[in-house]
Design a protein around this motif. Structure first.
Motif, PDB file in Angstrom:
ATOM      1  N   ASN A 140      11.814  68.835  37.256  1.00  0.00           N
ATOM      2  CA  ASN A 140      12.936  67.894  37.149  1.00  0.00           C
ATOM      3  C   ASN A 140      14.282  68.601  37.285  1.00  0.00           C
ATOM      4  OD1 ASN A 140      10.583  66.584  36.117  1.00  0.00           O
ATOM      5  ND2 ASN A 140      11.893  65.036  35.188  1.00  0.00           N
ATOM      6  N   LEU A 141      14.374  69.848  36.831  1.00  0.00           N
ATOM      7  CA  LEU A 141      15.538  70.694  37.113  1.00  0.00           C
ATOM      8  C   LEU A 141      15.064  71.796  38.043  1.00  0.00           C
ATOM      9  CD1 LEU A 141      18.515  71.450  36.660  1.00  0.00           C
ATOM     10  CD2 LEU A 141      17.747  72.901  34.769  1.00  0.00           C
ATOM     11  N   LEU A 178      21.357  66.079  36.442  1.00  0.00           N
ATOM     12  CA  LEU A 178      20.050  65.904  35.802  1.00  0.00           C
ATOM     13  C   LEU A 178      19.959  64.572  35.060  1.00  0.00           C
ATOM     14  CD1 LEU A 178      17.256  66.949  34.938  1.00  0.00           C
ATOM     15  CD2 LEU A 178      18.386  68.146  33.050  1.00  0.00           C
ATOM     16  N   GLN A 204      22.427  71.500  40.342  1.00  0.00           N
ATOM     17  CA  GLN A 204      21.465  70.436  40.041  1.00  0.00           C
ATOM     18  C   GLN A 204      21.637  69.913  38.610  1.00  0.00           C
ATOM     19  OE1 GLN A 204      18.586  69.008  41.695  1.00  0.00           O
ATOM     20  NE2 GLN A 204      19.417  69.769  43.628  1.00  0.00           N
ATOM     21  N   LEU A 205      21.961  70.790  37.689  1.00  0.00           N
ATOM     22  CA  LEU A 205      22.104  70.400  36.290  1.00  0.00           C
ATOM     23  C   LEU A 205      23.201  69.348  36.104  1.00  0.00           C
ATOM     24  CD1 LEU A 205      21.470  70.637  33.294  1.00  0.00           C
ATOM     25  CD2 LEU A 205      22.832  72.762  33.234  1.00  0.00           C
ATOM     26  N   HIS A 254      12.328  68.862  31.187  1.00  0.00           N
ATOM     27  CA  HIS A 254      13.794  68.898  31.243  1.00  0.00           C
ATOM     28  C   HIS A 254      14.353  67.491  31.007  1.00  0.00           C
ATOM     29  CE1 HIS A 254      11.935  71.756  34.022  1.00  0.00           C
ATOM     30  NE2 HIS A 254      12.910  72.602  33.736  1.00  0.00           N
ATOM     31  N   GLY A 255      15.196  67.358  30.012  1.00  0.00           N
ATOM     32  CA  GLY A 255      15.818  66.071  29.728  1.00  0.00           C
ATOM     33  C   GLY A 255      15.055  65.219  28.749  1.00  0.00           C
ATOM     34  N   TRP A 267      22.869  75.598  29.990  1.00  0.00           N
ATOM     35  CA  TRP A 267      21.573  75.088  29.523  1.00  0.00           C
ATOM     36  C   TRP A 267      21.477  75.138  28.000  1.00  0.00           C
ATOM     37  CZ3 TRP A 267      18.543  71.751  31.387  1.00  0.00           C
ATOM     38  CH2 TRP A 267      17.258  71.559  30.848  1.00  0.00           C
TER      39      TRP A 267
END
Length: 430
Positions: free
Chosen positions: A205-206, A270, A266-267, A180-181, A63
């Motif tokens: 979202n994450l 993303l 999951q990342l 996120h993003g 991250w």
């Protein structure tokens, strides 16, 4: 000859969104996610303090790299991230922290839990994020930090807010729980202030498979303080055996390896999910933007929206109604749209200053006209658009909006016959 509108579902007509329409999935759980969790179970390292545990530090490295920051601490929730960030920068009794008047309650609760005073500032009417000029009006010599929220996934006006903070000698802590993003002028959220705080609740979202949070910073001293506070105030440096000695008051705000492993998996998707959902969301918003009296989300130049929540404002005068009819219009459209199968909601019912928990900290006579107006005249769509393959469902939702707008004469009659609502603060305290 004018074509008659289709009968609304709340009056017995067919739903615009057929009942058999699949509900969009979120989170999307893949075999890779299941394998990541199974890997932890098979390895037997079920806590962050287990010898040889690598999922939590792996998530922290990944991250930090994703956000472009030097350090990341994975914690038990987004709320824990806010608490740790404020504690690590030294917020305490006698200090004030400026927060937006519209946010999830955790933003202001984290300030109270440090013994500090939340000072509420109004929001921008288009972005719904902290208004820098409103911050100038309420900040003062006791302002220790600004706590902008990248609400709904749209970055706040960080250049202007940092300029205000610099003039005050204050720290900027990002509440990036929903972003996120997202990015602002080429930089990811979480890298725009001194500290960034994210949530990994399954609605985000994450997501993770439970609760989780992430805290980012470029400051090594803040990072070390966060690690110490995260685990009972113990020395965070690696050692052969844990001492259990508290060097400062702290919390148990650790995340577990299961949640970390799921989030890591999951990342990897993303950005791909963000790219896949974008066309469907843009097409949906394009159709709604063509409807009179309906204002869709805006994205300022230089910002990338994460589309965590979609908020739509209603312009009562543009629909032939009075300004004071905004709340009644929202209620009528809420009823009609949900009957058509469009799952709109309010998301927030009252600005933070109207919550009973925060009322003692609001000066007499303080007003938040933009926040009041936004929550009175807007509806939201949550989670459904996060499924990267939600485009067809969003198109059906657009059908529902268009059908309701074909029946605006009926909606106007509903509004004009509606009883007067109770006062906002009375509702908030109910």
């Amino acid at each position: 000859m004018t074509e008659r509108p289709h009968q609304l579902a709340m009056l017995g007509g067919p739903r615009a969104v057929p009942p058999e329409t699949a509900v969009p999935r979120w989170p999307v759980i893949t075999p890779e996610d299941e394998e990541a969790v199974a890997r932890v179970l098979a390895g037997g390292r079920l806590t962050a303090t287990a010898e040889g545990e690598e999922e939590v530090p792996g998530l922290e490295r990944e991250w930090a790299a994703y956000t472009g920051t030097a350090h990341c601490a994975a914690v038990g929730s987004g709320t824990a991230a806010l608490q740790l960030a404020l504690a690590a920068i030294g917020v305490g009794p006698g200090d004030e922290v400026v927060v937006p008047s519209v946010s999830m309650n955790a933003t202001a609760l984290a300030v109270l839990q440090q013994g500090a005073r939340p000072v509420f500032a109004d929001i921008d009417p288009e972005t719904y994020t902290l208004d820098p000029e409103a911050v100038r009006a309420v900040a003062g010599p006791r302002t220790k930090a600004l706590l902008p929220v990248h609400l709904h996934g749209l970055p706040a006006d960080m250049d202007a807010l940092r300029a205000v903070a610099d003039g005050l000698g204050a720290v900027v802590v990002e509440d990036a729980a929903q972003s996120h993003g997202a990015s602002y002028r080429g930089r990811r959220t979480g890298a725009l202030g001194t500290v960034g705080c994210f949530s990994m609740h399954p609605s985000k979202n994450l997501p993770t498979c439970g609760e989780g949070g992430l805290l980012t910073t470029d400051d090594p001293e803040i990072h070390e303080r966060v690690l110490r506070l995260r685990q009972f105030g113990e020395d965070p440096r690696p050692r052969a055996t844990r001492s259990y000695v508290s060097h400062t008051p702290g919390w148990n705000h650790r995340i577990g390896p299961l949640e970390a492993a799921f989030a890591r998996s999951q990342l990897t998707r993303l950005d791909a999910y963000g790219a896949r959902r974008e066309p469907g969301i843009r097409a949906f918003l394009g159709r709604l933007a063509a409807l009179p009296g309906l204002r869709v989300p805006v994205v300022p130049e230089g910002s990338v929206h994460a589309w965590h929540i979609l908020r739509f404002r209603l312009d009562a005068p543009a629909l032939g109604l009075a300004e004071q009819d905004a709340a009644a219009l929202r209620r009528a459209l809420h009823r009609a749209l949900r009957a058509e199968g469009v799952p709109v909601s309010r998301y927030q019912e009252a600005p933070l200053p109207a919550h009973p928990a925060f009322a003692p900290y609001v000066p007499d006579g303080a007003r938040f006209p933009v926040a009041d107006a936004v929550l009175a005249d807007s509806l939201c769509l949550q989670r459904r658009q996060l499924d990267p393959d939600s485009g067809p469902v969003l198109a059906a939702y657009a059908d529902g909006f268009e059908k309701v707008w074909e029946n605006l004469d009926l909606i106007r009659r509903m509004v004009r016959s509606a009883p007067a609502p109770r006062a906002r603060r009375e509702v908030a305290a109910a």
